[in-house]
Design a protein around this motif. Structure first.
Motif, PDB file in Angstrom:
ATOM      1  N   ASP A 151       0.747  -1.395  -0.127  1.00  0.00           N
ATOM      2  CA  ASP A 151      -0.023   0.019   0.014  1.00  0.00           C
ATOM      3  C   ASP A 151       0.995   1.272   0.013  1.00  0.00           C
ATOM      4  O   ASP A 151       0.318   2.381  -0.313  1.00  0.00           O
ATOM      5  N   GLU A 152       2.149   1.061   0.569  1.00  0.00           N
ATOM      6  CA  GLU A 152       2.871   2.499   0.491  1.00  0.00           C
ATOM      7  C   GLU A 152       4.456   2.054  -0.201  1.00  0.00           C
ATOM      8  O   GLU A 152       4.928   0.934   0.316  1.00  0.00           O
ATOM      9  N   ASP A 153       4.975   3.091  -0.755  1.00  0.00           N
ATOM     10  CA  ASP A 153       6.632   2.901  -1.145  1.00  0.00           C
ATOM     11  C   ASP A 153       7.261   3.171   0.017  1.00  0.00           C
ATOM     12  O   ASP A 153       6.767   4.123   0.869  1.00  0.00           O
ATOM     13  N   PRO A 154       8.606   2.924   0.192  1.00  0.00           N
ATOM     14  CA  PRO A 154       9.326   3.281   1.104  1.00  0.00           C
ATOM     15  C   PRO A 154       9.310   4.594   1.572  1.00  0.00           C
ATOM     16  O   PRO A 154       9.288   5.013   2.718  1.00  0.00           O
ATOM     17  N   GLY A 155       9.502   5.430   0.741  1.00  0.00           N
ATOM     18  CA  GLY A 155       9.364   7.046   0.842  1.00  0.00           C
ATOM     19  C   GLY A 155       8.089   7.288   1.654  1.00  0.00           C
ATOM     20  O   GLY A 155       8.204   8.336   2.453  1.00  0.00           O
ATOM     21  N   ALA A 156       6.906   6.758   1.236  1.00  0.00           N
ATOM     22  CA  ALA A 156       5.642   7.263   2.020  1.00  0.00           C
ATOM     23  C   ALA A 156       5.901   6.781   3.360  1.00  0.00           C
ATOM     24  O   ALA A 156       5.366   7.393   4.353  1.00  0.00           O
ATOM     25  N   PHE A 157       6.416   5.518   3.562  1.00  0.00           N
ATOM     26  CA  PHE A 157       6.399   4.949   4.823  1.00  0.00           C
ATOM     27  C   PHE A 157       7.368   5.966   5.618  1.00  0.00           C
ATOM     28  O   PHE A 157       7.031   6.566   6.793  1.00  0.00           O
ATOM     29  N   VAL A 176       4.185   5.613  19.299  1.00  0.00           N
ATOM     30  CA  VAL A 176       3.317   4.807  18.036  1.00  0.00           C
ATOM     31  C   VAL A 176       4.240   3.813  17.330  1.00  0.00           C
ATOM     32  O   VAL A 176       5.120   3.884  16.979  1.00  0.00           O
ATOM     33  N   VAL A 177       3.444   2.715  17.011  1.00  0.00           N
ATOM     34  CA  VAL A 177       4.137   1.622  16.238  1.00  0.00           C
ATOM     35  C   VAL A 177       3.388   1.577  14.778  1.00  0.00           C
ATOM     36  O   VAL A 177       2.229   1.630  14.712  1.00  0.00           O
ATOM     37  N   LEU A 178       4.215   2.108  13.900  1.00  0.00           N
ATOM     38  CA  LEU A 178       3.897   2.028  12.429  1.00  0.00           C
ATOM     39  C   LEU A 178       4.326   1.053  11.771  1.00  0.00           C
ATOM     40  O   LEU A 178       5.431   0.452  11.830  1.00  0.00           O
ATOM     41  N   ALA A 179       3.518   0.380  10.800  1.00  0.00           N
ATOM     42  CA  ALA A 179       3.787  -0.760  10.033  1.00  0.00           C
ATOM     43  C   ALA A 179       3.816  -0.340   8.650  1.00  0.00           C
ATOM     44  O   ALA A 179       2.944   0.596   8.251  1.00  0.00           O
ATOM     45  N   ARG A 180       4.327  -1.201   7.756  1.00  0.00           N
ATOM     46  CA  ARG A 180       3.939  -1.315   6.135  1.00  0.00           C
ATOM     47  C   ARG A 180       3.967  -2.636   5.705  1.00  0.00           C
ATOM     48  O   ARG A 180       4.083  -3.596   6.507  1.00  0.00           O
ATOM     49  N   LYS A 396      16.156   4.946   9.576  1.00  0.00           N
ATOM     50  CA  LYS A 396      16.594   3.648  10.400  1.00  0.00           C
ATOM     51  C   LYS A 396      15.356   2.930  10.547  1.00  0.00           C
ATOM     52  O   LYS A 396      15.415   1.649  10.593  1.00  0.00           O
ATOM     53  N   GLU A 397      14.023   3.459  10.727  1.00  0.00           N
ATOM     54  CA  GLU A 397      13.125   2.652  10.944  1.00  0.00           C
ATOM     55  C   GLU A 397      12.598   1.922   9.718  1.00  0.00           C
ATOM     56  O   GLU A 397      12.340   0.717   9.914  1.00  0.00           O
ATOM     57  N   LEU A 398      12.907   2.478   8.619  1.00  0.00           N
ATOM     58  CA  LEU A 398      12.541   1.928   7.225  1.00  0.00           C
ATOM     59  C   LEU A 398      13.514   0.623   7.103  1.00  0.00           C
ATOM     60  O   LEU A 398      13.078  -0.546   6.738  1.00  0.00           O
ATOM     61  N   THR A 399      14.899   0.689   7.330  1.00  0.00           N
ATOM     62  CA  THR A 399      15.734  -0.074   7.531  1.00  0.00           C
ATOM     63  C   THR A 399      15.393  -1.483   8.431  1.00  0.00           C
ATOM     64  O   THR A 399      15.442  -2.438   8.150  1.00  0.00           O
ATOM     65  N   GLU A 400      14.852  -0.812   9.597  1.00  0.00           N
ATOM     66  CA  GLU A 400      14.301  -1.962  10.592  1.00  0.00           C
ATOM     67  C   GLU A 400      13.091  -2.871   9.986  1.00  0.00           C
ATOM     68  O   GLU A 400      13.150  -4.017  10.342  1.00  0.00           O
ATOM     69  N   THR A 401      12.233  -2.104   9.246  1.00  0.00           N
ATOM     70  CA  THR A 401      11.398  -3.017   8.614  1.00  0.00           C
ATOM     71  C   THR A 401      11.540  -4.082   7.705  1.00  0.00           C
ATOM     72  O   THR A 401      11.530  -5.189   7.500  1.00  0.00           O
TER      73      THR A 401
END
Ligand SMILES: C=C(O[C@H]1C=CC=C(C(=O)O)[C@@H]1O)C(=O)O
Length: 413
Positions: A151-157, A176-180, A396-401
């Motif tokens: 639903d989202e590309d990495p940039g939107a996340f 808050v915990v955000l997911a993709r 860093k959060e994107l890398t963590e996902t």
């Protein structure tokens, strides 16, 4: 069977002398599995299926389970956890999810624990179908499936994480915990047990599960209930593994000393302790978290345990605990509102409770992390998220996902 009329079940467990691999025994397309360190449970067929939805889905499941148990005749000389009448369950994260929450009682359950092995057969009064055959089934063809941004590309996340940080700094919410999500498609007739074998072998210390198309390997025990004792393993705070022994040790040290990760972790421990205390006033846990090593990353972890002082079942306790700050944030309502605002998808059963319950109410429940939901038409949706606090960095959060997607991406690929 999904109607509300109470089924009358007849359940018999017998001990058997040996049981080697359990995964080949379950259904290739709708496997039922709960496994860690080579032991656990597999289910074959469906004797009863109960579905729930809405804000009281877990309380409704607890009540429906009591009714089913009261009407059942159980012969169980084995008396180990997971013997006798057992249901596998998976619950939606959100009260408004379109995904159903389920309890599934298989027609046959095979289990292994502490060097002992058993078979449970469950029949429903009035159901004359012969029981499924109890033999390993050869694995279907190999497959390789790529999972791509959903639903989202990495940039939107990253932009969502940035917004979340601003809201935290503004004081709307503490964490808050955000997911993709990632998506793919499984061809018709694919043998899902292939993915389960990969997960169970690659992540033996995690709970590998498969319930109604939800599959994964979770490191986080939401709650375990056994012999009137309750336990939980709280995880929050993550670091990637180092490339060699020195950098790996450094990664673990920087995780246990990180203010950001310790803050994120403290919210999660507090939410679990607050939910369990009414049922277990003498809970114990260590003052400082420890670093839990997984093949793909390090987590900050705290084990919580205590005697239960009321008659709460494991289903009552998942209702009390969900959603913890490890998957929602803190304070809960503000965090859930921000998730609804920022995440452009329904989490389904991702980050909800997954596990099993027995006739005494004992059970083992993980948080459905490192997972994917496979729809009846073969659509795969995998999920991963991160706890966001004021000190978080979107990149860093994107890398963590990406690290958290690894078990599922590699098992399908
Ligand atoms: C939300 C997830 O992980 C949670 C559990 C452990 C560590 C977490 C973290 O460091 O952010 C998360 O709270 C996920 O894997 O999707």
């Amino acid at each position: 069977m999904t109607d509300t009329e109470t089924r009358v079940l007849s359940v018999e467990t017998i001990e058997i002398s040996d049981l080697k691999q359990i995964i080949p025994l379950t259904d290739p397309e709708r496997p039922l599995l709960w496994m860690r360190k080579g032991q656990g449970l597999v289910g074959i067929g469906e004797a009863v299926r109960l579905e729930f939805e809405g804000p009281t889905r877990m309380q409704d499941a607890a009540a429906a389970w009591r009714e089913l148990v009261d009407a059942a005749t159980v012969t169980n000389p084995v008396e180990l956890p997971g013997t006798g009448l057992v249901a596998f369950g998976a619950f939606a994260f959100s009260a408004s999810s379109a995904e159903k929450s389920v309890l599934i009682v298989p027609r046959i359950i095979l289990g292994k624990r502490d060097g002992r092995f058993w078979v449970t057969k469950i029949t429903v009064a009035g159901d004359d179908r012969p029981l499924p055959r109890l033999e390993p089934r050869a694995f279907g063809d190999e497959y390789r499936i790529s999972l791509l941004p959903g639903d989202e590309d990495p940039g939107a996340f990253r932009a969502d994480v940035e917004t979340a940080i601003q809201r935290i700094v503004r004081g709307d919410v503490g964490k808050v915990v955000l997911a993709r999500n990632l998506v793919g498609h499984l061809p018709e007739g694919s043998d899902i047990r292939r993915v389960l074998v990969d997960l169970a072998m690659g992540y033996p210390d995690c709970w590998t599960y498969s319930v109604d198309g939800l599959i994964g390997s979770s490191p986080e025990t939401l709650v375990g209930v056994s012999n009137r004792t309750v336990s939980a393993r709280v995880l929050a705070g993550t670091m990637s593994r180092g490339r060699d022994a020195d950098s790996d040790a450094e990664a673990a040290t920087s995780l246990v000393t990180s203010v950001k990760d310790n803050d994120e972790h403290a919210f999660a421990v507090q939410s679990v302790v607050a939910a369990l205390r009414p049922h277990s006033p003498h809970l114990t846990w260590s003052e400082l978290p420890f670093a839990l090593k997984l093949p793909n990353l390090w987590h900050l972890a705290t084990d919580v345990a205590g005697p239960l002082t009321d008659r709460a079942t494991s289903l009552d306790l998942i209702a009390a605990l969900h959603p913890t700050a490890a998957v929602a944030g803190f304070p809960t309502d503000a965090a859930l509102a921000l998730i609804d605002e920022l995440e452009p998808f329904d989490r389904g059963r991702y980050a909800g409770p997954v596990g099993w319950v027995d006739a005494a109410g004992d059970g083992e429940w993980a948080i459905a992390l490192r997972c994917a939901q496979i729809s009846p038409t073969g659509d795969i949706t995998a999920y991963a998220g991160c706890g966001i606090v004021a000190e978080s960095d979107p990149m860093k959060e994107l890398t963590e996902t990406k690290m958290k997607f690894r078990p599922i991406v590699e098992a399908f690929g």
